[in-house]
Design a protein around this motif. Structure first.
Motif, PDB file in Angstrom:
ATOM      1  N   VAL A 417       0.803  -1.212   0.000  1.00  0.00           N
ATOM      2  CA  VAL A 417       0.000   0.000   0.000  1.00  0.00           C
ATOM      3  C   VAL A 417       0.842   1.270   0.000  1.00  0.00           C
ATOM      4  O   VAL A 417       0.531   2.233  -0.699  1.00  0.00           O
ATOM      5  N   GLY A 418       1.926   1.309   0.799  1.00  0.00           N
ATOM      6  CA  GLY A 418       2.733   2.528   0.876  1.00  0.00           C
ATOM      7  C   GLY A 418       3.373   2.890  -0.447  1.00  0.00           C
ATOM      8  O   GLY A 418       3.365   4.055  -0.875  1.00  0.00           O
ATOM      9  N   ALA A 419       3.948   1.903  -1.126  1.00  0.00           N
ATOM     10  CA  ALA A 419       4.583   2.155  -2.409  1.00  0.00           C
ATOM     11  C   ALA A 419       3.564   2.609  -3.447  1.00  0.00           C
ATOM     12  O   ALA A 419       3.823   3.514  -4.250  1.00  0.00           O
ATOM     13  N   LEU A 420       2.388   1.993  -3.442  1.00  0.00           N
ATOM     14  CA  LEU A 420       1.341   2.374  -4.386  1.00  0.00           C
ATOM     15  C   LEU A 420       0.885   3.809  -4.140  1.00  0.00           C
ATOM     16  O   LEU A 420       0.659   4.571  -5.086  1.00  0.00           O
ATOM     17  N   ALA A 421       0.739   4.211  -2.874  1.00  0.00           N
ATOM     18  CA  ALA A 421       0.288   5.563  -2.550  1.00  0.00           C
ATOM     19  C   ALA A 421       1.275   6.607  -3.054  1.00  0.00           C
ATOM     20  O   ALA A 421       0.879   7.634  -3.619  1.00  0.00           O
ATOM     21  N   ASP A 422       2.569   6.385  -2.850  1.00  0.00           N
ATOM     22  CA  ASP A 422       3.571   7.351  -3.301  1.00  0.00           C
ATOM     23  C   ASP A 422       3.557   7.502  -4.815  1.00  0.00           C
ATOM     24  O   ASP A 422       3.682   8.613  -5.344  1.00  0.00           O
ATOM     25  N   VAL A 423       3.407   6.405  -5.536  1.00  0.00           N
ATOM     26  CA  VAL A 423       3.363   6.463  -6.998  1.00  0.00           C
ATOM     27  C   VAL A 423       2.118   7.209  -7.468  1.00  0.00           C
ATOM     28  O   VAL A 423       2.175   8.034  -8.393  1.00  0.00           O
ATOM     29  N   ALA A 424       0.980   6.942  -6.847  1.00  0.00           N
ATOM     30  CA  ALA A 424      -0.252   7.643  -7.207  1.00  0.00           C
ATOM     31  C   ALA A 424      -0.102   9.141  -6.975  1.00  0.00           C
ATOM     32  O   ALA A 424      -0.584   9.965  -7.771  1.00  0.00           O
ATOM     33  N   ASN A 425       0.567   9.517  -5.885  1.00  0.00           N
ATOM     34  CA  ASN A 425       0.760  10.932  -5.579  1.00  0.00           C
ATOM     35  C   ASN A 425       1.555  11.641  -6.663  1.00  0.00           C
ATOM     36  O   ASN A 425       1.302  12.811  -6.973  1.00  0.00           O
ATOM     37  N   ALA A 426       2.537  10.975  -7.246  1.00  0.00           N
ATOM     38  CA  ALA A 426       3.361  11.598  -8.275  1.00  0.00           C
ATOM     39  C   ALA A 426       2.497  12.051  -9.451  1.00  0.00           C
ATOM     40  O   ALA A 426       2.621  13.184  -9.928  1.00  0.00           O
ATOM     41  N   GLY A 427       1.597  11.180  -9.914  1.00  0.00           N
ATOM     42  CA  GLY A 427       0.715  11.541 -11.014  1.00  0.00           C
ATOM     43  C   GLY A 427      -0.266  12.629 -10.626  1.00  0.00           C
ATOM     44  O   GLY A 427      -0.559  13.537 -11.417  1.00  0.00           O
ATOM     45  N   THR A 428      -0.766  12.568  -9.409  1.00  0.00           N
ATOM     46  CA  THR A 428      -1.738  13.553  -8.944  1.00  0.00           C
ATOM     47  C   THR A 428      -1.135  14.950  -8.863  1.00  0.00           C
ATOM     48  O   THR A 428      -1.749  15.935  -9.286  1.00  0.00           O
ATOM     49  N   LEU A 429       0.054  15.051  -8.298  1.00  0.00           N
ATOM     50  CA  LEU A 429       0.689  16.351  -8.138  1.00  0.00           C
ATOM     51  C   LEU A 429       0.937  17.020  -9.484  1.00  0.00           C
ATOM     52  O   LEU A 429       0.774  18.239  -9.624  1.00  0.00           O
ATOM     53  N   TYR A 430       1.326  16.242 -10.491  1.00  0.00           N
ATOM     54  CA  TYR A 430       1.515  16.815 -11.829  1.00  0.00           C
ATOM     55  C   TYR A 430       0.195  17.343 -12.383  1.00  0.00           C
ATOM     56  O   TYR A 430       0.135  18.452 -12.942  1.00  0.00           O
ATOM     57  N   ALA A 431      -0.876  16.575 -12.222  1.00  0.00           N
ATOM     58  CA  ALA A 431      -2.180  16.998 -12.723  1.00  0.00           C
ATOM     59  C   ALA A 431      -2.654  18.274 -12.022  1.00  0.00           C
ATOM     60  O   ALA A 431      -3.168  19.201 -12.663  1.00  0.00           O
ATOM     61  N   PHE A 432      -2.475  18.347 -10.701  1.00  0.00           N
ATOM     62  CA  PHE A 432      -2.884  19.536  -9.962  1.00  0.00           C
ATOM     63  C   PHE A 432      -2.123  20.770 -10.431  1.00  0.00           C
ATOM     64  O   PHE A 432      -2.682  21.862 -10.576  1.00  0.00           O
ATOM     65  N   LEU A 433      -0.829  20.604 -10.640  1.00  0.00           N
ATOM     66  CA  LEU A 433      -0.003  21.709 -11.106  1.00  0.00           C
ATOM     67  C   LEU A 433      -0.517  22.232 -12.450  1.00  0.00           C
ATOM     68  O   LEU A 433      -0.628  23.449 -12.655  1.00  0.00           O
ATOM     69  N   MET A 434      -0.850  21.338 -13.366  1.00  0.00           N
ATOM     70  CA  MET A 434      -1.310  21.746 -14.689  1.00  0.00           C
ATOM     71  C   MET A 434      -2.682  22.410 -14.629  1.00  0.00           C
ATOM     72  O   MET A 434      -2.980  23.307 -15.428  1.00  0.00           O
TER      73      MET A 434
END
Length: 534
Positions: A417-434
């Motif tokens: 779960v921890g590794a999956l959460a960090d990876v999901a966050n990477a995609g989310t942060l890019y989308a929020f920035l855009m």
């Protein structure tokens, strides 16, 4: 009429806003959701694995400082939510940040955003599936029923917490497939089930706060930040490193905007759903974190170098020793564990059951958002048209829902779960920035467009969103940071091999209202360009 890519190079394909709205109206999804349902959708998506499961992960990274981690992550989400509220009320169609970028930054950057969103939702749904599995195995199977669930069927090959790595996580695989089936049946039915599950989660967290806050001890908050504020680039520890992970606890409010095309009166209801759900969840997170850490302590297991041990074999071995066996950071179902530790075993089991019953709502919303991104990208021609098929009876994009569900189930079966959460966050942060950039751009390019909600002090809010997203991204573990560029490279290949050649906009196939066709066509790149090639 088919054309080559319009002039302007890689960034030349900007889809007019009127065309986006017209396309959505011609091939639209059924509008059945109101403000209350959207708010419940948001709460259902936000409150889940982040607070029920990742509380122990955050404590291992930052100790009691996790409380500040939640505040930092929540602050970034607040400014991002303001940007989402304006742009989603202005562009009330499915597709979320992908659609917004298409009309503000052009097709190529929109593709990168949509591709990142696929990473966010799919990996996020997998992470929540694993979180649900933890409560099912530890609380339901072993603690309540006395059944010793086989380790080789309770986790993937990667070591997680106090459990040895196994072959696959069978319960996580199963729940992802069950939720996929529910989504295929229909959006309205899914929303009704979600409302019930949200009520269960809110009740469970309210009871948790009522029992833990009265027994909070100040000594349990010392030292407050044993790993410091900053753990160092790529370490993923410290208060800020934990914030980058705990950001996952807030992910989900943007799923509300993906439901805009299925919302009644979206100009009013989408902003209410976004901001309302975020405000409700923020209050809960602050209270629950204080109760968990204050009641039993939340100090991390430190390594020989004086830094918190990362998830893996070393941490697993330490968690199996008498010194740490009852520690918050070693629990896979931390909230139920806290209640057991302070003498409320029966209620702890009930909370475990509440998580077991309610966490599927988070999987449901994340899968919902992911399939709608796929749906819109296919509708634009960037992915095969078959993915945008709507079931004649259930009125849902059944093809892409089934494909997505299978991918999510496989990821949940093999990763922690921890590794999956960090990876999901990477995609989310890019989308929020855009999205922050898109809102700012559209204020300049579409100043007279109707906006039911306008961000106050937009330049400041946009800059805070952009800066906050970059700040959290560069405090993720190094391996999670590397996944996003690698995933993006794969996306480049698909775009240039398929999407760019089949794009409706690039081929001049842009839907418009009949009354607007004359006015709109001259502004669509590649349609009336006298120099374009056939």
């Amino acid at each position: 009429m088919a054309t080559r890519a319009p002039r302007g190079g890689l960034f030349g394909r900007v889809k007019p806003l009127d065309a986006i709205l017209a396309t959505a109206e011609k091939k639209s999804l059924h509008r059945s959701l109101g403000a209350l349902q959207l708010t419940l959708f948001g709460v259902g998506a936000i409150i889940g694995t982040g607070i029920f499961v990742l509380t122990s992960v955050g404590a291992q990274k930052a100790g009691p400082g996790t409380l500040i981690s939640f505040i930092i992550a929540g602050a970034v989400c607040v400014v991002a939510a303001l940007c989402y509220a304006e742009i989603s009320s202005m562009i009330p169609v499915a597709g979320s940040a992908y659609t917004y970028s298409y009309t503000a930054q052009g097709e190529f950057l929109a593709w990168t955003v949509g591709w990142a969103l696929l990473l966010e939702y799919a990996v996020g749904a997998s992470a929540v599936s694993v979180g649900w599995s933890n409560y099912f195995i530890d609380t339901v199977m072993e603690r309540s029923w006395g059944i010793d669930f086989p380790d080789w069927l309770s986790s993937g090959p990667v070591v997680l917490g106090g459990k040895a790595g196994g072959l696959l996580n069978l319960p996580a695989l199963a729940i992802a497939l069950v939720v996929t089936g529910l989504l295929v049946i229909g959006t309205s039915e899914s929303a009704k089930v979600n409302a019930i599950l949200v009520a269960i989660k809110v009740t469970a967290l309210t009871v948790f706060c009522a029992l833990t806050l009265p027994v909070v001890q100040a000594a349990n908050f010392e030292p407050f930040a044993p790993a410091g504020m900053f753990g160092g680039f790529g370490s993923g520890v410290g208060v800020v490193g934990a914030a980058a992970t705990m950001f996952f606890a807030y992910v989900g409010f943007d799923a509300v905007s993906t439901a805009a095309e299925e919302t009644k009166n979206p100009q009013r209801n989408v902003p209410i759903g976004l901001i309302g759900s975020l405000a409700i969840c923020t209050v809960f997170y602050m209270l629950v974190t204080a109760g968990a850490v204050g009641a039993i302590g939340g100090q991390p297991v430190m390594g020989a170098n004086g830094a918190p041990l990362p998830a893996g074999e070393a941490l697993s071995l330490q968690c199996a020793t008498p010194q740490y066996v009852d520690a918050l950071v070693c629990s896979r179902e931390p909230l139920a564990h806290v209640l057991h530790t302070i003498g409320y075993g029966t209620i702890g089991n009930m909370l475990g059951y509440a998580a077991f019953i309610a966490l599927p709502s988070v999987i449901l919303i994340l899968l919902f958002g992911q399939t709608r991104i796929f749906f819109v990208m296919a509708r634009d021609g960037l992915l095969p048209e078959a993915l945008s098929r709507v079931h004649p009876k259930w009125k849902t994009p059944h093809v892409v829902t089934i494909i997505t569900g299978l991918i999510v189930a496989v990821a949940a079966a093999f990763f922690p779960v921890g590794a999956l959460a960090d990876v999901a966050n990477a995609g989310t942060l890019y989308a929020f920035l855009m999205v922050a950039i898109a809102v700012w751009q559209l204020r300049r390019t579409e100043p007279n467009r109707k906006r039911a909600f306008r961000v106050p002090a937009l330049p400041l809010v946009a800059l805070l969103t952009i800066g906050g997203c970059l700040f959290l991204f560069f405090n993720l573990p190094l391996e999670a940071m590397l996944v996003l560029p690698l995933w993006t490279i794969i996306g480049f290949g698909i775009y240039f091999l398929y999407g760019r050649r089949h794009s409706h906009l690039g081929r001049g196939l842009v839907e418009v209202h009949e009354g607007e066709a004359h006015d709109l066509a001259p502004h669509v790149p590649g349609i009336n360009d006298p120099d374009h090639r056939h």
